[in-house]
Design a protein around this motif. Sequence first.
Motif, short mmCIF file in Angstrom:
data_model
loop_
_atom_site.label_atom_id
_atom_site.label_comp_id
_atom_site.label_asym_id
_atom_site.label_seq_id
_atom_site.Cartn_x
_atom_site.Cartn_y
_atom_site.Cartn_z
N ASN B 155 0.82 -1.22 0.00
CA ASN B 155 0.00 0.00 0.00
C ASN B 155 0.85 1.26 0.00
OD1 ASN B 155 -2.74 -0.99 -0.04
ND2 ASN B 155 -2.40 -1.75 2.02
N SER B 166 -3.87 -2.24 -4.36
CA SER B 166 -3.77 -2.73 -2.98
C SER B 166 -3.92 -4.25 -3.00
CB SER B 166 -4.88 -2.11 -2.13
OG SER B 166 -4.90 -2.69 -0.85
N SER B 171 -9.55 -2.32 -1.13
CA SER B 171 -8.62 -1.20 -1.04
C SER B 171 -8.40 -0.82 0.42
CB SER B 171 -9.13 -0.03 -1.90
OG SER B 171 -8.17 0.97 -2.01
N SER B 262 -7.11 4.98 -4.77
CA SER B 262 -7.45 4.13 -3.62
C SER B 262 -8.84 4.53 -3.12
CB SER B 262 -6.45 4.32 -2.49
OG SER B 262 -5.17 3.94 -2.92
N PRO B 386 -14.63 1.59 -7.27
CA PRO B 386 -13.47 1.11 -6.49
C PRO B 386 -13.63 -0.31 -5.95
CG PRO B 386 -14.72 2.75 -5.26
CD PRO B 386 -15.27 2.75 -6.63
#
Lengths: 58, 429
Positions: B155, B166, B171, B262, B386
Amino acid sequence: MRLSYIVNAISLMMMYISLVLLLPVLAAVITKDLNSVMPFISAAVLSAGLGYLMRELV
Amino acid sequence: MVCGLEFFEEIKKSEALFIVAVSWIIFAIISAIPYLFYDLSVVDSLFEAMSGITTTGATILSNYNYPPAFFFWRSLSQWLGGLGIIVLFVAVLPQFAVAGRQMFFAETPGPTEDKFTPRVRNTASILWKFYFGLTVLLIISLIIAGMPVFDAICNSISTLSAGGFSPNAESIMGYRSPIQTWLIIIFMFFAGASFNLEYKVFEKRNPLLFLKSDEFKLYLSVVLVSAGIISLILCCDHTYNIFDAIRHALFQVISLMTSTGSASADYTKWSYSAQVMLFIVMFFGSCASSAGGGIKMTRWLLVVKSMKNEIIRILHPNAVVSVKVDNNVVPPEVLRQVVVYVFYYFFIFAVGAILITLIEQSQTVGLASSITALGNIGPGFGVNGPMGSFQNVHDLSKVIMIISMLVGRLELIPFLIMFQRDFWTIKAE
């Protein structure tokens, strides 16, 4: 545009990129996941080999 | 065989631009090779590799059942691409030191040549050391904050490179830790600011230098205003309490603006108005000389100041007005280049959006995929958000996105210049 100049620079980079590909191999060894060694070793050998060939051919 | 320092001394600007463009393509192809061993198709492997090295962070992974080395390589490829592969070679290889200037600026073609030592090799070396130092600092901070060591490494290198990959499928949201989220907010913010400016602040031990930079002030203002508006929206529609709203709004604004990508929350579940704000933020980009992508704050600053001057000229045709950044007058040719750059950026975004919309039969996927790839941002909206992936997107759309990622990372110039006939002749300088 001079091909020999470009090939020379790129071949040099390819040889050094192959060294970077050895870092995930180290991660695989540390995490005792030996099955993951082959993909990165293969990519490293291919990159170094092609880089060397290109450099020799120019 | 052509080799040695004398060869690199003679390299021309056109050749340097071509070397930079081809190097990134070759780096992507080599990076994709390991993914092929994990049963990803050729297009998917190339997509993941290009997304990695260009620090885009868009993924085709729909499951995260892969070994640690796989995730380490995804993140490492972003870290290497963060400051630029050529900048790395200029820093470490003596052969590239000689021709470094041509290739250094070919790879990082911001509106101004921003370097803080007379020798480009020294600049590149300092940048990489500073980048490495910040990465180590974040790794240690995240480990202290309770993140597992392997995850902290992956990360951190993804955050400092403004990449966003990630090892956790959710994430940063997957760690359920407000402290870790705040740490990543801080480092993402600095990854999106100019490393040159940060190094000057670090070297002179004077944080006030940040406030002397017009670009940094604009960057900070856009972050605070956008996050403030989104926090209000999230509070008013009762999505979060005030503290969580501020944390998630700041995280997502900085993440999408700096092109990290992220996620501390699934923003596709936020209200429509909050998502529209995030979509707008995607067009700002980070600061010049940062790891982030997008149009860049300096360019927006110059465009806005130029527009203001044009209005003044309409009112006062004989007025002599100039554009100043950090109290320095910006030459007209730089202003012209910036305006043309922004025009081309929107043109390429529009072409990509139209093509992907036609292929996917969805405007949301078309618009979001185009800007997320060209701006090297990563996640989109809807199923490509995401918590989703680009797995279900058509291969043709993936190819368009791969090209957009590369074009965005190289800041258009090395790509566009190849369409000039003169570029391919020996006469090109």
